[in-house]
Design an enzyme around this catalytic site. Structure first.
Site, PDB file in Angstrom:
ATOM      1  N   ASP A 430       0.829  -1.200   0.000  1.00  7.27           N
ATOM      2  CA  ASP A 430       0.000   0.000   0.000  1.00  7.27           C
ATOM      3  C   ASP A 430       0.868   1.256   0.000  1.00  7.27           C
ATOM      4  OD1 ASP A 430      -2.656   1.278   0.362  1.00  7.27           O
ATOM      5  OD2 ASP A 430      -1.771   1.924   2.263  1.00  7.27           O
ATOM      6  N   GLU A 459       1.594  -0.510  -5.156  1.00  7.09           N
ATOM      7  CA  GLU A 459       0.569   0.477  -5.479  1.00  7.09           C
ATOM      8  C   GLU A 459       1.273   1.828  -5.520  1.00  7.09           C
ATOM      9  OE1 GLU A 459      -3.399   2.715  -3.786  1.00  7.09           O
ATOM     10  OE2 GLU A 459      -1.670   2.250  -2.561  1.00  7.09           O
TER      11      GLU A 459
END
Length: 687
Positions: A430, A459
């Protein structure tokens, strides 16, 4: 204390992070600058974690001391004008991007047509600069090991220059191989077998007058006489080594920056864990997911990405974590999680753990102790603003950014990695752009040492080519996602999708990079709800016929319209689900649709329909098997006349879609013939 890792690369004006690996927060660490190029006034300060900024092009040698132990680390700095654009460069942190005004974001999602994720940085810079790319190939002979750098584009004209790129080779400071042990001639490095140590990690960076490229690496190891000399060698790098050295040693070669083979053609399915199950069923959400694994396998799913499963502050998305070592009680606890992972593995599915390293929830006990308390032992764990509030991005009120200058933070997060990596097959990382590159390098090396097939998916929006160099294996293809949404919105012609895919190479991703294709996730509106039925069916075709691993967000295949609504399993759009099932099955079965199959543009005409809503392209496998895929995002069907001679039967549906010049249906598509495309058609190319 472990060695701080591979040699670092940057341009003058950039900075690289210096940090001890596997740190002991109670130990004393000191960095020293041992050697610098002539004219440099660069220096290092105090502290175990620093950012070092070279001021003159050349090689710097730094030394990390900890008591009786010391390690050397090389930093190779190129000229300032080779510095990649903002957001693409080594060592570029989210804090710097925010200071540059390059980041904007909306924690609740995005508007139709916008790129999605937990951040949407925009990138400035010269869009005409193409970064050179390199791939190392290794040949093992009787007398020497030869490492050759294949550079693309091969000739001049790269990055605005007339001269072809040069290659800078580097040797890992950890290995017993000196510069004097190797010979470099142009793009070839040679090591005599008698000079080869037990292990030699060799790196190369392509450089032009205006840009340096992404680093590539090979890992060469001696193997015992009883070992498989080709162990760990990937295909083309498995040099002939039948006649091992006279001491009985063989040589094995690995490519540490290549993604795991299993992931290249995986089908990833994102489960937003707290809305996946029916509200009126008993049992935990994780148990409910386990009950539907057979349905997902039938769809064609082989990899599950579960949004965060750890103890959290009550926000349903789970990204505000209060305990990094415990599975959330509302999901069923650790036993339910391990049962789900085991059930997935029993079905041949891989599982991705959503790893959050940038921040904790403000409800985390250690943040609560540090907030407003300068004397807290956890005060150094977090970034702090002058106002006394924690550092964060986009004014998110419920999280606090970790301070990676703290060895205690790094130790804590490495322990988190060690806790969860053995249970799963990979991490979806993340806000990867918001964590220092040096930390991700350590995570990469740490998990790969235990399992070379472990997947690291970043990400990072937009994607960062340098993340391919020993940080991550696969990247969110946010550029193509944005293009697919722009086409659906009618803002761009459909051919813009090909521009997006081709852009991977222009910005510097090497040929061995891999990507996750998507057009919606939990951070943005549903594609079907935003752009309608026709565009949604065509977009599914884009995910499954372009190079990359397709990602389906739970509910995408069943007609779900709410971004994070509880899934309505009782009212599934079976026609849409069948559409996805057929596309995924074809992609799995046809060699021309694999990740490594070539993508090329073709000429085509659209005699009937909206030309701006149509795109057609060719995919070709290594064995020469080829198909033409055509997508139509418009409501009305289109007639498409490809320049290729193709069969008239659609491989997706089995229906005849070829129409000859007289309007008769059937047969192949030759001069004057067309293919009818309602949403997506894939037809074989004739020999």
């Amino acid at each position: 204390m472990k060695h701080p890792g591979r040699p670092r690369v940057c341009a003058v004006g950039e900075a690289v992070e210096l940090a001890p690996r596997d740190p002991d927060p109670s130990a004393d660490y000191e960095w020293r600058l041992v050697r610098a190029p002539e004219g440099s006034t660069a220096s290092v300060g105090e502290g175990a974690v620093q950012r070092f900024g070279p001021d003159v092009a050349g090689r710097y040698l730094l030394r990390l001391d900890a008591g009786d132990t010391s390690h050397d680390l090389s930093v190779h700095a190129f000229a300032a004008e080779t510095r990649p654009s903002v957001g693409e460069r080594e060592g570029y942190s989210a804090a710097e991007a925010a200071a540059d005004g390059a980041l904007t974001g909306d924690p609740d999602g995005t508007a139709p047509g916008e790129a999605a994720g937990s951040a949407r940085p925009s990138r400035d810079g010269d869009g005409d600069v193409e970064r050179p790319r390199v791939r190392l190939r290794t040949a093992v002979g009787d007398d020497e090991v030869r490492v050759e750098a294949e550079v693309r584009p091969r000739g001049g004209g790269v990055a605005g220059g007339d001269d072809p790129p040069r290659v800078e080779f580097m040797i890992d400071d950890r290995d017993d191989l000196a510069d004097s042990d190797v010979t470099v001639e142009g793009r070839t490095l040679r090591v005599p077998r008698e000079r080869l140590p037990e292990r030699a990690r060799i790196y190369a960076v392509p450089v032009t007058g205006r840009a340096y490229g992404v680093q590539d690496a090979v890992d060469v190891r001696r193997t015992g006489a009883g070992d498989d000399a080709a162990g760990g060698v990937a295909g083309e790098d498995a040099g002939s080594d039948a006649d091992a050295a006279t001491d009985g040693d063989g040589i094995a070669v690995a490519r540490p920056y290549d993604p795991p083979e299993w992931a290249l053609d995986s089908t990833i399915y994102e489960v937003y864990v707290r809305t996946f199950a029916e509200s009126d069923r008993g049992g935990s959400p994780l148990a409910a997911i386990r009950e539907r694994l057979d349905d997902l396998a039938d769809l064609g799913v082989d990899t599950l990405w579960l949004t965060p499963v750890l103890q959290h502050d009550g926000a349903p998305h789970g990204y505000n974590i209060t305990d990094f070592f415990s599975v959330a009680a509302d999901l069923g606890g650790r036993e339910a999680y391990e049962a789900l992972v085991e059930a997935a593995h029993d079905r041949g599915m891989s599982v991705l753990f959503d790893l959050v390293c940038n921040h904790s929830a403000r409800d985390h006990p250690r943040f609560r102790d540090a907030y407003g308390n300068p004397d807290s032992e956890y005060r150094s764990w977090y970034e702090w603003q002058e106002s006394g509030e924690p550092g964060t991005y986009f004014d998110w009120e419920l999280i606090a950014n970790f301070e990676f200058a703290s060895l205690a933070v790094r130790r804590h997060l490495l322990d988190v990695v060690d806790e969860w990596a053995p249970l799963v097959d990979g991490f979806r990382c993340d806000m990867a752009w918001a964590v220092p590159n040096g930390f991700w390098m350590e995570v990469h090396d740490r998990v790969k040492a235990a399992d070379s097939e472990f997947l690291l998916l970043d990400e990072t929006i937009p994607y960062i080519p340098d993340f391919q160099a020993g940080l991550f294996d696969m990247h969110f293809d946010s550029t193509t996602a944005f293009a697919v949404r722009e086409v659906g919105a009618g803002n761009e012609p459909a051919e813009g999708i090909l521009d997006a895919v081709e852009g991977r190479r222009r910005v510097g991703f090497p040929e061995h990079a891999s990507f996750m294709l998507y057009h919606e996730n939990h951070d943005e509106s549903r594609y079907l709800a935003s752009y309608g039925e026709a565009a949604a069916r065509a977009a599914a075709g884009a995910l499954t016929t372009l190079p990359g691993a397709p990602m389906v967000y739970a509910g995408q295949e069943t007609g779900q319209l709410g971004r994070r609504d509880r899934l309505d399993h009782a009212n599934v759009r079976e026609d849409l689900r069948d559409h996805y099932r057929r596309l995924l099955a074809l992609r799995d079965d046809h060699p021309a649709l694999t990740h490594r199959a070539d993508l090329s543009r073709i000429d085509y005409a659209v005699p009937e329909g909206d030309p701006d809503s149509v795109v057609a392209y060719r995919r070709e496998a290594a064995d020469g098997t080829a198909v033409v895929a055509a997508l139509n995002f418009a409501t009305d069907a289109a007639e498409v006349r490809p320049s290729e001679s193709v069969d008239g039967t659609d491989l997706v549906t089995g229906e005849v879609v070829g129409v000859d010049a007289e309007g008769s249906v059937g047969g192949g598509v030759d001069d004057g013939s067309t293919v009818t495309v309602s949403d997506v058609v894939v037809v074989p190319v004739r020999d």
